[in-house]
Design a protein around this motif. Structure first.
Motif, short mmCIF file in Angstrom:
data_model
loop_
_atom_site.label_atom_id
_atom_site.label_comp_id
_atom_site.label_asym_id
_atom_site.label_seq_id
_atom_site.Cartn_x
_atom_site.Cartn_y
_atom_site.Cartn_z
N PHE A 131 -97.98 12.17 -32.49
CA PHE A 131 -96.97 12.82 -31.67
C PHE A 131 -95.78 13.21 -32.55
O PHE A 131 -95.44 12.50 -33.48
CB PHE A 131 -96.48 11.89 -30.55
CG PHE A 131 -97.56 11.57 -29.55
CD1 PHE A 131 -97.80 12.43 -28.49
CD2 PHE A 131 -98.31 10.43 -29.67
CE1 PHE A 131 -98.79 12.14 -27.58
CE2 PHE A 131 -99.30 10.13 -28.75
CZ PHE A 131 -99.54 10.99 -27.70
N THR A 132 -95.18 14.31 -32.21
CA THR A 132 -93.97 14.72 -32.91
C THR A 132 -92.83 14.76 -31.91
O THR A 132 -93.04 14.89 -30.70
CB THR A 132 -94.13 16.12 -33.54
OG1 THR A 132 -94.43 17.06 -32.51
CG2 THR A 132 -95.24 16.14 -34.58
N ASP A 133 -91.63 14.64 -32.41
CA ASP A 133 -90.45 14.73 -31.55
C ASP A 133 -90.33 16.15 -31.03
O ASP A 133 -90.59 17.12 -31.75
CB ASP A 133 -89.18 14.36 -32.33
CG ASP A 133 -89.11 12.88 -32.63
OD1 ASP A 133 -89.70 12.09 -31.88
OD2 ASP A 133 -88.46 12.52 -33.63
N TYR A 134 -89.94 16.27 -29.78
CA TYR A 134 -89.73 17.57 -29.17
C TYR A 134 -88.24 17.74 -28.94
O TYR A 134 -87.59 16.89 -28.35
CB TYR A 134 -90.48 17.66 -27.84
CG TYR A 134 -90.25 18.96 -27.12
CD1 TYR A 134 -90.97 20.09 -27.45
CD2 TYR A 134 -89.29 19.07 -26.12
CE1 TYR A 134 -90.75 21.29 -26.81
CE2 TYR A 134 -89.06 20.26 -25.46
CZ TYR A 134 -89.80 21.37 -25.81
OH TYR A 134 -89.59 22.56 -25.18
N ASP A 135 -87.71 18.84 -29.39
CA ASP A 135 -86.28 19.12 -29.23
C ASP A 135 -86.15 20.48 -28.54
O ASP A 135 -86.36 21.53 -29.17
CB ASP A 135 -85.59 19.12 -30.59
CG ASP A 135 -84.09 19.28 -30.50
OD1 ASP A 135 -83.57 19.57 -29.40
OD2 ASP A 135 -83.43 19.10 -31.54
N ASN B 197 -78.60 20.11 -24.48
CA ASN B 197 -79.60 20.84 -25.26
C ASN B 197 -79.14 22.27 -25.55
O ASN B 197 -79.29 22.77 -26.66
CB ASN B 197 -80.94 20.88 -24.52
CG ASN B 197 -81.65 19.57 -24.51
OD1 ASN B 197 -81.48 18.74 -25.41
ND2 ASN B 197 -82.46 19.34 -23.49
N VAL B 198 -78.57 22.91 -24.54
CA VAL B 198 -78.10 24.28 -24.72
C VAL B 198 -76.92 24.31 -25.68
O VAL B 198 -76.85 25.17 -26.57
CB VAL B 198 -77.75 24.94 -23.36
CG1 VAL B 198 -77.13 26.31 -23.57
CG2 VAL B 198 -78.98 25.03 -22.48
#
Length: 94
Positions: A5-9, A42-43
Motif C-alpha cells: 500500500f502507498t500513502d494517498y494524498d 487538502n485543498v
C-alpha cells in the motif's frame, strides 16, 4: 505475493480551482464537519498552505493546526480560508 500500500494524498490530485470546488462540494454531501475540515485542509495544501494562510490573514502554523485532524478552527477561520481558496458558502434547500 504480498500487496503493498502507498500513502494517498488527495492534495496531489487537485489540479485546479474547478477540481477543488468539485471536491469540496462532493465532501459537503456527507454532512460531516470533520471530513469537511480535512477536505479544506487538502485543498489548502494543494494550493500552497503558506499562500492560503497569507490570503486568509492567519498564520501558516496556526492554519496547519486548525485544519489538522485534531484542530478546532473557528467558523471565521473556515470562512476566510474558503474565500482564500476562491470559494464561498451558500445555503440551499436540503
Amino acid at each position: 505475493m504480498s500487496t503493498g500500500f502507498t500513502d494517498y494524498d488527495t492534495s496531489e490530485y487537485l489540479e485546479d480551482e474547478q477540481d477543488a470546488i468539485a471536491y469540496l462540494n462532493a465532501i459537503a454531501e456527507y454532512d460531516d464537519p470533520a471530513l469537511m475540515q480535512a477536505a479544506i485542509g487538502n485543498v489548502a495544501k494543494a494550493r500552497g498552505m503558506t499562500q492560503i494562510a497569507k490570503e486568509a490573514g492567519v498564520g501558516r502554523e496556526s492554519l496547519y493546526k486548525s485544519l489538522s485532524r485534531d484542530g478546532n478552527p473557528s467558523f471565521a477561520t473556515i470562512l476566510k480560508v474558503i474565500r482564500a481558496l476562491g470559494g464561498r458558502l451558500t445555503v440551499q434547500p436540503a
